[in-house]
Design an enzyme around this catalytic site. Structure first.
Site, PDB file in Angstrom:
ATOM      1  N   ILE A  90      19.830  -2.115  58.801  1.00 29.94           N
ATOM      2  CA  ILE A  90      19.452  -3.486  59.132  1.00 29.94           C
ATOM      3  C   ILE A  90      18.998  -4.228  57.885  1.00 29.94           C
ATOM      4  O   ILE A  90      18.323  -3.684  57.029  1.00 29.94           O
ATOM      5  CB  ILE A  90      18.323  -3.473  60.185  1.00 29.94           C
ATOM      6  N   GLY A 118      19.950   1.597  61.547  1.00 29.52           N
ATOM      7  CA  GLY A 118      20.933   0.994  62.437  1.00 29.52           C
ATOM      8  C   GLY A 118      22.316   1.589  62.298  1.00 29.52           C
ATOM      9  O   GLY A 118      23.115   1.550  63.234  1.00 29.52           O
ATOM     10  N   ASP A 164      22.465   4.336  64.726  1.00 28.14           N
ATOM     11  CA  ASP A 164      22.643   3.746  66.053  1.00 28.14           C
ATOM     12  C   ASP A 164      24.109   3.445  66.305  1.00 28.14           C
ATOM     13  O   ASP A 164      24.643   3.701  67.382  1.00 28.14           O
ATOM     14  CB  ASP A 164      21.847   2.431  66.168  1.00 28.14           C
ATOM     15  N   GLU A 214      13.571   4.840  61.110  1.00 27.03           N
ATOM     16  CA  GLU A 214      12.640   3.905  61.724  1.00 27.03           C
ATOM     17  C   GLU A 214      11.162   4.280  61.607  1.00 27.03           C
ATOM     18  O   GLU A 214      10.307   3.409  61.436  1.00 27.03           O
ATOM     19  CB  GLU A 214      13.011   3.706  63.211  1.00 27.03           C
ATOM     20  N   ASP A 248      15.217   1.884  68.589  1.00 25.95           N
ATOM     21  CA  ASP A 248      15.298   1.340  69.952  1.00 25.95           C
ATOM     22  C   ASP A 248      16.654   0.745  70.321  1.00 25.95           C
ATOM     23  O   ASP A 248      16.760   0.048  71.332  1.00 25.95           O
ATOM     24  CB  ASP A 248      14.201   0.289  70.173  1.00 25.95           C
TER      25      ASP A 248
END
Length: 312
Positions: free
Chosen positions: A102, A158, A161, A181, A189
């Site tokens: 991110i 990310g 993810d 994270e 999340d």
């Protein structure tokens, strides 16, 4: 009350500095979308820019017949995901996504500086942001066409993810994976904590990675099942992903996409439920002409890539 607001702002500013100042590099990753519709979207285009897809943070090219190649296109930011990337309408249009870690500087204002001072309303605002970010990666998983991730360099935060939502993962020897994270003060999340345990099937290892934010190198990723193959460098990895995408796209789109739907269903349901589901699914899908064409090609010793399947 005023003192509490000042303290809250100081904490927010501290978190902002920690987030934006951390070494939260993005990865370089390629996603391959395979399927008959990919050919139509980029018909008449050789390897090069796909005419119908132009986005601020993505580069979309027609790699070959039935295959679109999507790359994050923010070289000055090490391919970190920014606000534009999280527009799920873009990803819905492509039926897949592509990205890395991110861009914390770009995202900090939304997450750490929400408008208003009512706790309930700020909470609902943040929940809406989180669920929209989750949807960005959910569309990869829901996409009926297989999505292949080709990773090189750091796959951080990310990026994990994203790749855990893909169907197949290849990586270069220089790749590493990091659930980052906890190092920036939050729990992942948007998919890692939910998908990674189902990908590698080792809860102890998942816990270790998530609690410590340590790097998982390519060989360990291969041994754990996070990736299915490791290649010497970026170029070989991308070539292998393209070859795989081409092979998959030569099959019946009804068969391939039905297989993906049923694999995902089986992952989250019992064997008995999954058998019942595929029986209901195939009572209609077995009536496709693709079955006749495929069987005929097999009996005539023809390669499936010579068979023309209708767009799905």
């Amino acid at each position: 009350m005023a003192a509490g607001i000042v303290a809250s702002r100081r904490l927010r500013d501290l978190l902002t500095r920690r987030l934006t100042g951390s070494n939260y590099a993005g990865l370089s990753i390629s996603l391959r979308l395979t399927g008959s519709s990919a050919q139509e979207e980029a018909s008449g285009v050789a390897l090069g820019e796909a005419p119908d897809h132009s986005y601020e943070s993505l580069r979309v090219t027609s790699a070959q017949k039935h295959v679109l190649h999507v790359q994050l296109n923010r070289p000055n930011k090490r391919n970190a995901m920014n606000k534009v990337f999280w527009r799920s309408d873009l990803l819905d249009e492509l039926h897949h996504a592509f990205s890395p870690g991110i861009d914390l500087m770009d995202m900090a204002s939304d997450i750490l500086q929400p408008k208003g001072d009512d706790v309930a309303r700020i909470s609902w605002y943040l929940r809406d942001i989180i669920t929209r970010y989750q949807e960005t990666f959910n569309v990869i998983e829901r996409c009926p066409k297989p999505v292949i991730a080709a990773v090189h360099g750091g796959c951080i935060g990310g990026g994990v993810d994203l790749v855990t939502a893909c169907d197949i993962r290849y990586c270069a020897q220089d790749a590493f994976f990091q659930v980052k994270e906890v190092d920036v003060g939050l729990a992942a999340d948007v998919g890692t904590l939910q998908r990674l345990p189902k990908v590698i099937r080792n809860q102890s290892l998942v816990n270790e990675l998530a609690f410590t934010a340590r790097k998982m190198l390519a060989d360990e990723a291969l041994g754990s099942g996070l990736v299915s193959r490791v290649f010497p460098d970026k170029e070989v990895t991308l070539d292998a992903a393209l070859a795989l995408a081409a092979e998959i796209s030569s099959k019946s789109p009804v068969a391939v996409q039905s297989t993906k739907v049923n694999l995902l269903y089986s992952r989250d349901h019992s064997v008995a439920e999954s058998l019942n589901y595929v029986a209901s699914w195939n009572m209609s899908m077995l009536q496709t002409q693709d079955l006749v064409k495929s069987v005929q090609a097999t009996t005539e010793n023809k390669e499936l890539k010579t068979v023309t399947f209708s767009k799905l």
